[in-house]
Motif scaffolding. Sequence first.
Motif, PDB file in Angstrom:
ATOM      1  N   ASP A 246       2.018  25.620   2.217  1.00  0.00           N
ATOM      2  CA  ASP A 246       2.807  26.334   1.211  1.00  0.00           C
ATOM      3  C   ASP A 246       2.735  25.544  -0.098  1.00  0.00           C
ATOM      4  O   ASP A 246       2.940  24.326  -0.087  1.00  0.00           O
ATOM      5  CB  ASP A 246       4.286  26.394   1.607  1.00  0.00           C
ATOM      6  CG  ASP A 246       4.502  26.852   3.043  1.00  0.00           C
ATOM      7  OD1 ASP A 246       4.878  28.004   3.234  1.00  0.00           O
ATOM      8  OD2 ASP A 246       4.291  26.025   3.975  1.00  0.00           O
ATOM      9  N   CYS A 247       2.434  26.232  -1.203  1.00  0.00           N
ATOM     10  CA  CYS A 247       2.362  25.547  -2.498  1.00  0.00           C
ATOM     11  C   CYS A 247       3.534  25.963  -3.378  1.00  0.00           C
ATOM     12  O   CYS A 247       3.852  27.153  -3.467  1.00  0.00           O
ATOM     13  CB  CYS A 247       1.072  25.908  -3.223  1.00  0.00           C
ATOM     14  SG  CYS A 247      -0.392  25.227  -2.436  1.00  0.00           S
ATOM     15  N   LEU A 248       4.172  25.010  -4.024  1.00  0.00           N
ATOM     16  CA  LEU A 248       5.295  25.301  -4.913  1.00  0.00           C
ATOM     17  C   LEU A 248       5.050  24.690  -6.285  1.00  0.00           C
ATOM     18  O   LEU A 248       4.689  23.524  -6.396  1.00  0.00           O
ATOM     19  CB  LEU A 248       6.598  24.701  -4.358  1.00  0.00           C
ATOM     20  CG  LEU A 248       7.125  25.210  -3.015  1.00  0.00           C
ATOM     21  CD1 LEU A 248       8.376  24.415  -2.611  1.00  0.00           C
ATOM     22  CD2 LEU A 248       7.448  26.706  -3.100  1.00  0.00           C
ATOM     23  N   ASN A 249       5.284  25.512  -7.323  1.00  0.00           N
ATOM     24  CA  ASN A 249       5.274  25.007  -8.692  1.00  0.00           C
ATOM     25  C   ASN A 249       6.732  24.990  -9.171  1.00  0.00           C
ATOM     26  O   ASN A 249       7.313  26.057  -9.403  1.00  0.00           O
ATOM     27  CB  ASN A 249       4.426  25.920  -9.583  1.00  0.00           C
ATOM     28  CG  ASN A 249       4.450  25.463 -11.035  1.00  0.00           C
ATOM     29  OD1 ASN A 249       5.181  24.541 -11.400  1.00  0.00           O
ATOM     30  ND2 ASN A 249       3.631  26.094 -11.857  1.00  0.00           N
ATOM     31  N   PRO A 250       7.341  23.808  -9.311  1.00  0.00           N
ATOM     32  CA  PRO A 250       8.766  23.745  -9.646  1.00  0.00           C
ATOM     33  C   PRO A 250       9.103  24.489 -10.940  1.00  0.00           C
ATOM     34  O   PRO A 250      10.212  24.980 -11.099  1.00  0.00           O
ATOM     35  CB  PRO A 250       9.037  22.242  -9.822  1.00  0.00           C
ATOM     36  CG  PRO A 250       7.858  21.538  -9.272  1.00  0.00           C
ATOM     37  CD  PRO A 250       6.716  22.492  -9.228  1.00  0.00           C
ATOM     38  N   ARG A 251       8.102  24.605 -11.828  1.00  0.00           N
ATOM     39  CA  ARG A 251       8.358  25.274 -13.120  1.00  0.00           C
ATOM     40  C   ARG A 251       8.495  26.786 -12.967  1.00  0.00           C
ATOM     41  O   ARG A 251       9.000  27.459 -13.862  1.00  0.00           O
ATOM     42  CB  ARG A 251       7.248  24.950 -14.116  1.00  0.00           C
ATOM     43  CG  ARG A 251       7.306  23.479 -14.524  1.00  0.00           C
ATOM     44  CD  ARG A 251       6.349  23.164 -15.639  1.00  0.00           C
ATOM     45  NE  ARG A 251       6.556  21.801 -16.108  1.00  0.00           N
ATOM     46  CZ  ARG A 251       5.665  21.087 -16.769  1.00  0.00           C
ATOM     47  NH1 ARG A 251       4.492  21.614 -17.062  1.00  0.00           N
ATOM     48  NH2 ARG A 251       5.934  19.866 -17.162  1.00  0.00           N
TER      49      ARG A 251
END
Length: 381
Positions: A246-251
């Motif tokens: 799973d990939c997350l971009n905090p922005r």
Amino acid sequence: MERKFIMDTSGKTITCRAAIAWKTGSTLAIEEVQVDPPKAREVRIKMISTGICGTDDHAVKGLLSVNFPFIPGHEGAGIVESIGEGVSSVKPGDKVLTLTIPQCRECSSCLHPKGNFCEKQDVLPSSGLMLDKTSRFTCKGKKIYHSFRASTFTEYTVVPEIAVAKIDAAAPMDKVSIISCEVSTGYGAAVNSAKVTRGSTCVVFGLGGVGSAIVMGCKASGASRIIGVDINEEKFPRARALGVTDCLNPRNLKKPVQQVVMEMTRVGVDFAFEAIGLSDTMIAAWDSCHWSYGVCLIVGVASSNSQLSLNAPDIISGRTLKGVCLGDYKTRDCIPQLVTDYLQNKINIDPLITHQLPFDQLHKAFELYHAGKTIRCILLF
Ligand code: PAD
Ligand code: ZN
């Protein structure tokens, strides 16, 4: 008949090309430098390749307390050119890696079964000098400081014998430099330090060189879910190929990333890794862990004098916070084995190398690094 002329440079000062960081934040300059012969228990190395690590960028920008002007670089592979008096573990012609953390085998860290942060290191704090408090580099008559007693952005460097790892003679020298830092740091943090368990959940903050090697280690250890966090989405496809689920971009999130990780895993992760070097992401990693048995490993190097502030009462719930340098490996004993493991196809470092450029294209390499295009760019001499 072909005759080979090999110049014997031992005992002589060598003039060669090196990159110098003259002052904080300035662009590196490729200069002609003089490299003194090695003194007692020192080794002069002809560099073959060097990686560009996040720590080099921190140092050049002045985020770490280092002395300028200095020759950066620490992730190096080379061949021993000459040795000083009393050196017994390597000889001219040997293939070696430079080690940011030496192994003196005499200090409190080295003698303890778990310790690896040798007292003879020059990272915290960094004097930029050899163990005798002098430098082996000069440029235009000026003393030039060393970088963590490694300095690999140079055709020749001098390092203490205790900071040299002799490696397998079959090692491909255009690649194995990254085992001296990126691989031992990241892969080691997962397999040796955290000892990630089969079926566990992990989160990795930062999917650059070190974070990618952490992902490799989590995957190799049988983690069932690996969440990757990065603000640069260009890092996601490669991270997925290495094992991120799973990939997350905090922005792009409406909530703090640690809250999202908590919701995704219901209870928090077994293992969280920070591989960026920012207090905020260290806190996010800590807050992503299961409150009782979660383990948070800080791999990123924070800027000098920065502080980490945690909610004190929460600490008693049982989580572990652990810092880790070079994967907790006793460097001279263990890092050569990673090279052998690579040669025996037990680990594959190739996906971590995205670029290889000649040393004189150093500026292009840093441009690619700053643009977030590289996992690791290796400079070739
Ligand atoms: P890198 O620049 O290749 O990777 C850093 C990654 O973090 C990049 O992909 C960035 O896009 C990402 N990033 C930056 N800011 C954020 C943010 N706010 N949130 C999420 N992602 C972000 O560097 P690297 O992988 O070579 O090094 C990473 C850190 O590890 C760095 O601090 C370096 O000094 C440290 C390091 N520690 C050791 C050790 O032994 N402890 C060894 C080598 C490097
Ligand atoms: Zn030691």
